[in-house]
Design a protein around this motif. Structure first.
Motif, short mmCIF file in Angstrom:
data_model
loop_
_atom_site.label_atom_id
_atom_site.label_comp_id
_atom_site.label_asym_id
_atom_site.label_seq_id
_atom_site.Cartn_x
_atom_site.Cartn_y
_atom_site.Cartn_z
N VAL A 1 -5.89 64.87 55.15
CA VAL A 1 -4.70 64.26 54.91
C VAL A 1 -4.58 62.87 55.42
O VAL A 1 -3.97 61.91 54.66
CB VAL A 1 -3.69 65.16 55.57
CG1 VAL A 1 -3.41 64.84 57.03
CG2 VAL A 1 -2.14 64.54 54.94
N GLN B 1 -4.19 55.88 49.82
CA GLN B 1 -3.18 55.55 48.99
C GLN B 1 -2.45 54.71 49.34
O GLN B 1 -1.91 53.57 48.52
CB GLN B 1 -2.08 56.89 48.92
CG GLN B 1 -1.03 56.76 48.03
CD GLN B 1 -1.21 56.84 46.87
OE1 GLN B 1 -1.70 57.70 46.17
NE2 GLN B 1 -0.92 55.70 46.09
N VAL C 1 -5.05 57.95 38.17
CA VAL C 1 -5.37 58.82 39.25
C VAL C 1 -6.77 58.40 39.95
O VAL C 1 -7.85 58.17 38.91
CB VAL C 1 -5.33 60.37 38.91
CG1 VAL C 1 -5.93 61.17 39.91
CG2 VAL C 1 -4.13 60.75 38.47
N ASP D 1 2.35 65.81 48.61
CA ASP D 1 2.24 64.18 48.46
C ASP D 1 1.00 63.76 47.46
O ASP D 1 1.08 62.70 46.93
CB ASP D 1 2.21 63.66 49.92
CG ASP D 1 3.27 64.12 50.64
OD1 ASP D 1 4.22 64.54 50.02
OD2 ASP D 1 3.19 63.52 51.62
N TYR D 2 0.10 64.67 47.39
CA TYR D 2 -1.31 64.06 46.66
C TYR D 2 -1.68 65.07 45.58
O TYR D 2 -1.77 64.74 44.57
CB TYR D 2 -2.31 64.02 47.75
CG TYR D 2 -1.79 63.05 48.98
CD1 TYR D 2 -1.62 61.50 48.57
CD2 TYR D 2 -1.45 63.63 49.94
CE1 TYR D 2 -1.43 60.82 49.72
CE2 TYR D 2 -1.07 62.78 51.06
CZ TYR D 2 -1.15 61.36 50.94
OH TYR D 2 -0.61 60.52 52.30
N ILE E 1 -0.89 67.58 51.90
CA ILE E 1 -1.85 67.51 50.84
C ILE E 1 -1.13 67.83 49.49
O ILE E 1 -1.43 67.02 48.23
CB ILE E 1 -3.13 68.13 51.22
CG1 ILE E 1 -3.87 67.41 52.17
CG2 ILE E 1 -4.27 68.32 49.77
CD1 ILE E 1 -5.12 68.27 52.94
N LYS F 1 -2.63 56.99 41.93
CA LYS F 1 -2.25 57.94 42.75
C LYS F 1 -3.58 58.64 43.30
O LYS F 1 -4.44 59.07 42.54
CB LYS F 1 -1.35 59.13 42.05
CG LYS F 1 -0.05 58.58 41.27
CD LYS F 1 0.92 58.09 42.74
CE LYS F 1 2.20 57.54 42.21
NZ LYS F 1 2.97 56.96 43.14
N VAL F 2 -3.67 59.08 44.53
CA VAL F 2 -5.14 59.62 45.00
C VAL F 2 -4.58 61.07 45.30
O VAL F 2 -3.64 61.52 45.39
CB VAL F 2 -5.21 59.10 46.41
CG1 VAL F 2 -6.34 59.95 47.00
CG2 VAL F 2 -5.48 57.80 46.43
N LYS F 3 -5.95 61.67 44.47
CA LYS F 3 -5.87 63.15 44.58
C LYS F 3 -6.95 63.69 45.14
O LYS F 3 -8.15 62.99 45.05
CB LYS F 3 -5.84 63.74 43.35
CG LYS F 3 -4.27 63.76 42.65
CD LYS F 3 -4.43 64.39 41.29
CE LYS F 3 -2.49 64.11 40.65
NZ LYS F 3 -1.76 64.98 41.58
N LEU G 1 -6.63 60.66 52.67
CA LEU G 1 -5.87 60.57 51.49
C LEU G 1 -4.58 59.56 51.59
O LEU G 1 -4.37 58.74 51.06
CB LEU G 1 -5.07 61.73 50.96
CG LEU G 1 -6.04 62.91 50.58
CD1 LEU G 1 -5.34 64.34 50.53
CD2 LEU G 1 -6.50 62.58 49.12
N ARG G 2 -4.05 59.57 52.90
CA ARG G 2 -3.09 58.55 53.16
C ARG G 2 -3.42 57.24 53.25
O ARG G 2 -2.85 56.13 52.75
CB ARG G 2 -2.10 59.09 54.48
CG ARG G 2 -0.88 58.28 54.83
CD ARG G 2 -0.47 58.47 56.02
NE ARG G 2 -0.15 59.88 56.40
CZ ARG G 2 -0.39 60.72 57.18
NH1 ARG G 2 -1.33 60.01 58.13
NH2 ARG G 2 -0.14 62.05 57.34
N ASN H 1 0.76 70.50 41.13
CA ASN H 1 0.00 69.39 41.45
C ASN H 1 -1.40 69.82 41.71
O ASN H 1 -1.99 69.13 42.53
CB ASN H 1 0.71 69.04 42.91
CG ASN H 1 0.55 67.70 43.05
OD1 ASN H 1 0.37 66.70 42.30
ND2 ASN H 1 1.16 67.12 44.28
#
Length: 261
Positions: free
Chosen positions: A87, A94, A9, A168-169, A165, A138-140, A90-91, A197
């Motif tokens: 968002v 990722q 992560v 997906d994250y 958010i 995985k990005v959080k 984050l995309r 999540n």
């Protein structure tokens, strides 16, 4: 024997970092079990009162993480001409991690010479005994309880962005005593739906340092020693950042730039 698999992560901390403080870095320390972190300061497109030019924020963040093995500074957002929603960031990260993971998988296979005797384990066999990672990291989102609770402020976030958010994250929330993060999550239909999540990490050592309080102290000529890293403090003093005169000048420069645009 079956190999255990783990998902790496990468934590993304967004914000103005105006300036970056020890508390910002403390967020990553408390969440260090999640391996890696990225600090992404806002760009000049984020029109916030008292915000220093983006290049100052980047340099201070780089100085603050200079000796960190886990946290790095990414400047992608700083070069965007428009404000980038969380968002979308984050995309972006990722997609970047998945592309990097794909390249590594394509370049990883190694061929051995035909007929060569193997009296010992090959490097690939040795790697097979190590814990495997499940696909790309995985990005959080990494945040404090204040950002989490801002999800409940009317018109502050787009509802579809919050949903994406969470779905997906996900996020890692660092909360202090007095912050009812769990209660806030429970009372939010969207957050409660994606509770699995969300990871809440308690900070039991009270730390009330904030960029707002650092700027206030600097405007009043008060010491910020031990509140920010020494390299950051030296940079602030060298460039006379956040003094009352500098804050006014930064606002005037930003207004002038907007008038020309």
């Amino acid at each position: 024997m079956e190999n255990s698999e783990k998902t790496v992560v990468v934590l993304l901390a967004c914000g103005s970092f105006n300036p970056v403080t020890n508390m910002h870095l403390r967020l990553f320390e408390l969440a260090k079990d999640f391996v890696e972190g990225i600090i992404s300061p806002v760009g000049d497109a984020y029109k916030k009162k008292g915000l220093m030019p983006a290049h100052h924020q980047v340099i201070m963040a780089e100085l603050a993480t200079k000796n960190s093995k886990l946290v790095e500074v990414d400047t992608w957002k700083n070069f965007q001409k428009e404000w980038i929603e969380t968002v979308k960031m984050l995309r972006h990260y990722q997609d970047k991690l998945e592309a990097s993971d794909c390249d590594q998988q394509q370049n990883s296979p190694t061929l051995e010479r035909p007929g060569r005797k193997r009296n010992s384990m090959t490097s690939s066999q040795k790697r097979s005994l190590e814990p495997k990672t499940k696909g790309a990291p995985k990005v959080k989102l990494l945040c404090g309880a204040d950002l989490l609770e801002s999800f409940g402020v009317p018109n502050f976030w787009k509802s579809e962005d919050i949903t994406q958010i969470m779905a997906d994250y996900g996020l890692i929330c660092i909360t202090q005593a007095g912050n009812a993060a769990q209660k806030f999550i429970y009372e939010s239909d969207v957050l409660c739906k994606h509770w699995s999540n969300i990871h809440v990490v308690n900070e039991w050592i009270t730390n009330d340092i904030s960029s707002t309080k650092i700027r206030r102290a600097l405007r009043r000529g008060q010491s910020i020693h031990y509140l920010v890293l020494d390299l950051v403090q030296e940079y602030i003093e060298k460039h006379n950042l956040y003094s009352s005169k500098r804050a006014i000048l930064a606002t005037l420069q930003r207004n002038a730039a907007e008038a020309k645009a």
